[in-house]
Design an enzyme around this catalytic site. Structure first.
Site, PDB file in Angstrom:
ATOM      1  N   GLU A  53      -6.302   4.855   8.422  1.00 37.12           N
ATOM      2  CA  GLU A  53      -6.163   6.283   8.078  1.00 37.12           C
ATOM      3  C   GLU A  53      -7.476   6.851   7.558  1.00 37.12           C
ATOM      4  OE1 GLU A  53      -2.745   5.458   5.716  1.00 37.12           O
ATOM      5  OE2 GLU A  53      -1.718   4.913   7.585  1.00 37.12           O
TER       6      GLU A  53
ATOM      7  N   GLU B 143      -4.800  -4.848  10.998  1.00 37.91           N
ATOM      8  CA  GLU B 143      -3.732  -3.857  11.137  1.00 37.91           C
ATOM      9  C   GLU B 143      -3.949  -3.093  12.446  1.00 37.91           C
ATOM     10  OE1 GLU B 143      -2.009  -2.660   6.988  1.00 37.91           O
ATOM     11  OE2 GLU B 143      -3.660  -1.333   7.473  1.00 37.91           O
TER      12      GLU B 143
ATOM     13  N   GLY C 115       3.241   2.160  10.865  1.00 37.43           N
ATOM     14  CA  GLY C 115       4.259   3.195  10.722  1.00 37.43           C
ATOM     15  C   GLY C 115       5.035   3.503  11.993  1.00 37.43           C
TER      16      GLY C 115
ATOM     17  N   HIS D  33      -9.372   1.191   5.941  1.00 35.01           N
ATOM     18  CA  HIS D  33      -8.021   1.429   6.462  1.00 35.01           C
ATOM     19  C   HIS D  33      -8.067   2.407   7.632  1.00 35.01           C
ATOM     20  CE1 HIS D  33      -3.822   2.532   6.748  1.00 35.01           C
ATOM     21  NE2 HIS D  33      -3.558   1.420   6.094  1.00 35.01           N
TER      22      HIS D  33
ATOM     23  N   GLY E  21       3.082  -1.133   4.232  1.00 33.27           N
ATOM     24  CA  GLY E  21       3.043   0.295   3.929  1.00 33.27           C
ATOM     25  C   GLY E  21       4.439   0.791   3.569  1.00 33.27           C
ATOM     26  N   GLY E  22       5.109   1.429   4.528  1.00 36.18           N
ATOM     27  CA  GLY E  22       6.413   2.072   4.299  1.00 36.18           C
ATOM     28  C   GLY E  22       7.396   1.228   3.501  1.00 36.18           C
TER      29      GLY E  22
ATOM     30  N   ASN F 136       0.861  -1.188   0.000  1.00 37.74           N
ATOM     31  CA  ASN F 136       0.000   0.000   0.000  1.00 37.74           C
ATOM     32  C   ASN F 136       0.897   1.238   0.000  1.00 37.74           C
ATOM     33  OD1 ASN F 136      -1.790   2.067   0.535  1.00 37.74           O
ATOM     34  ND2 ASN F 136      -2.278   1.386   2.620  1.00 37.74           N
ATOM     35  N   TRP F 137       0.972   1.923  -1.143  1.00 38.22           N
ATOM     36  CA  TRP F 137       1.879   3.067  -1.270  1.00 38.22           C
ATOM     37  C   TRP F 137       1.334   4.326  -0.590  1.00 38.22           C
ATOM     38  CZ3 TRP F 137       3.489   2.792  -7.197  1.00 38.22           C
ATOM     39  CH2 TRP F 137       4.099   1.548  -7.439  1.00 38.22           C
ATOM     40  N   LYS F 138       0.094   4.291  -0.186  1.00 34.33           N
ATOM     41  CA  LYS F 138      -0.573   5.448   0.446  1.00 34.33           C
ATOM     42  C   LYS F 138      -0.411   6.689  -0.446  1.00 34.33           C
ATOM     43  CE  LYS F 138       0.029   3.199   4.859  1.00 34.33           C
ATOM     44  NZ  LYS F 138       0.146   3.280   6.299  1.00 34.33           N
TER      45      LYS F 138
ATOM     46  N   SER G 296       4.035  -2.168  10.236  1.00 32.80           N
ATOM     47  CA  SER G 296       5.488  -2.237  10.442  1.00 32.80           C
ATOM     48  C   SER G 296       6.109  -3.553   9.975  1.00 32.80           C
ATOM     49  CB  SER G 296       5.835  -1.964  11.910  1.00 32.80           C
ATOM     50  OG  SER G 296       5.489  -0.631  12.241  1.00 32.80           O
TER      51      SER G 296
HETATM   52  P1  13P Z   1       3.419   0.362   7.616  1.00 30.45           P
HETATM   53  O1  13P Z   1       3.910  -0.908   6.968  1.00 30.45           O
HETATM   54  O2  13P Z   1       4.148   1.579   7.143  1.00 30.45           O
HETATM   55  O3  13P Z   1       3.379   0.229   9.103  1.00 30.45           O
HETATM   56  O4  13P Z   1       1.901   0.577   7.138  1.00 30.45           O
HETATM   57  C1  13P Z   1       0.998  -0.468   7.245  1.00 30.45           C
HETATM   58  C2  13P Z   1      -0.236  -0.098   6.522  1.00 30.45           C
HETATM   59  O5  13P Z   1      -0.943   0.810   6.914  1.00 30.45           O
HETATM   60  C3  13P Z   1      -0.566  -0.844   5.296  1.00 30.45           C
HETATM   61  O6  13P Z   1      -1.862  -0.590   4.884  1.00 30.45           O
END
Ligand code: 13P
Length: 252
Positions: A98, A171, A177, A96, A236-237, A9-11, A215
């Site tokens: 966020e 999650e 993150g 999600h 994510g990251g 997920n590149w956000k 993470s």
């Molecule tokens: P991180 O891997 O950066 O913690 O993010 C997880 C995430 O929100 C994937 O949707």
């Protein structure tokens, strides 16, 4: 055996140039390594089409980060399920953290979005998990149960008809993150709880895949994947850095 899923997920990150470069690197690795798991990349909506152009002949699947709760029509700024389908999207995130906590979407938004996606034959990656406060107050399982019950109740007809269109991604909000990950013991207990909760709702749901997100790194990916009932990872990251994402795909 059904395929494991590794999704990135590149956000809201990157440029057109960096998205193309990242896609090309993942593409190269997928061609070379012949992974047996399903690799999904989830770029920002504006980059879906250029990314699709690069991966359309490969095994990489395309995911979207969001979908409109409405069918086509006068909804300025929104992108409908049929538009995503038309652009070659295979998966879409819903729920999600966020979107829950920053954009303030709620269960009724999620339920409309799940319907729009299933109607358009797009797989839903439904995210859920407890906040740090809930975790500290030992409410993890209570929150999980509440979130899952709402999802399955609000989308009962669709999900009973199309259980394979749903993937669940646990999650924990406090793990996103932050570099924090639940302990192996916590993960075993939580994923058993999720599996049992879902299976007990209807035996048709026994094949719904469960992902972990929060993470994930090349260092912890393989032990996460060894956890019973974890069928894949939502990253994510680390999915923004080609080497890290490819290392994760390669270690499992
Ligand atoms: P991180 O891997 O950066 O913690 O993010 C997880 C995430 O929100 C994937 O949707």
């Amino acid at each position: 055996m059904s395929k494991k899923i590794i999704a990135g997920n590149w956000k809201q990150n990157g440029t057109l140039k960096s998205s193309i470069s990242l896609t090309k690197k993942v593409l190269q690795a997928v061609k070379k390594e012949k992974y047996t798991h399903e690799i999904v990349i989830i770029p920002p909506s504006i980059f879906l089409l250029p990314v699709k152009d690069l991966i359309h002949k490969s095994k990489i699947k395309l995911g979207a980060q969001n979908v409109s709760a409405f069918n086509d029509g006068a909804y300025t700024g929104e992108i409908s399920g049929s538009m995503l389908k038309d652009s070659g999207v295979d998966y879409c995130l819903v729920g999600h953290s966020e979107r829950r906590h920053i954009i303030n979407e709620d269960e009724s938004d999620f339920s409309s979005k799940v319907s729009r996606l299933i109607d358009n034959d797009i797989k839903v990656i439904y995210c859920f998990g407890e906040t740090l406060n809930d975790y500290k107050n030992k409410k993890t399982k209570l929150i999980i149960k509440r979130q899952l019950k709402k999802l399955f109740l609000n989308n009962k007809n669709n999900l009973k008809k199309h259980p394979s269109k749903l993937i669940l991604a646990y999650e924990p909000v406090w793990a996103i993150g932050t570099g924090l990950v639940p302990s192996p013991e916590e993960l075993v207990s939580i994923f058993k709880y999720i599996r049992d909760t879902v299976n007990n709702l209807d035996k048709k749901y026994a094949s719904i895949k469960l992902l972990y997100g929060g993470s994930v790194t090349p260092d912890n990916a393989s032990s996460l994947m060894d956890t019973e009932h974890i069928d894949g990872l939502l990253i994510g990251g680390a999915s923004l850095i080609a080497k890290k994402f490819i290392d994760i795909c390669s270690t499992i």
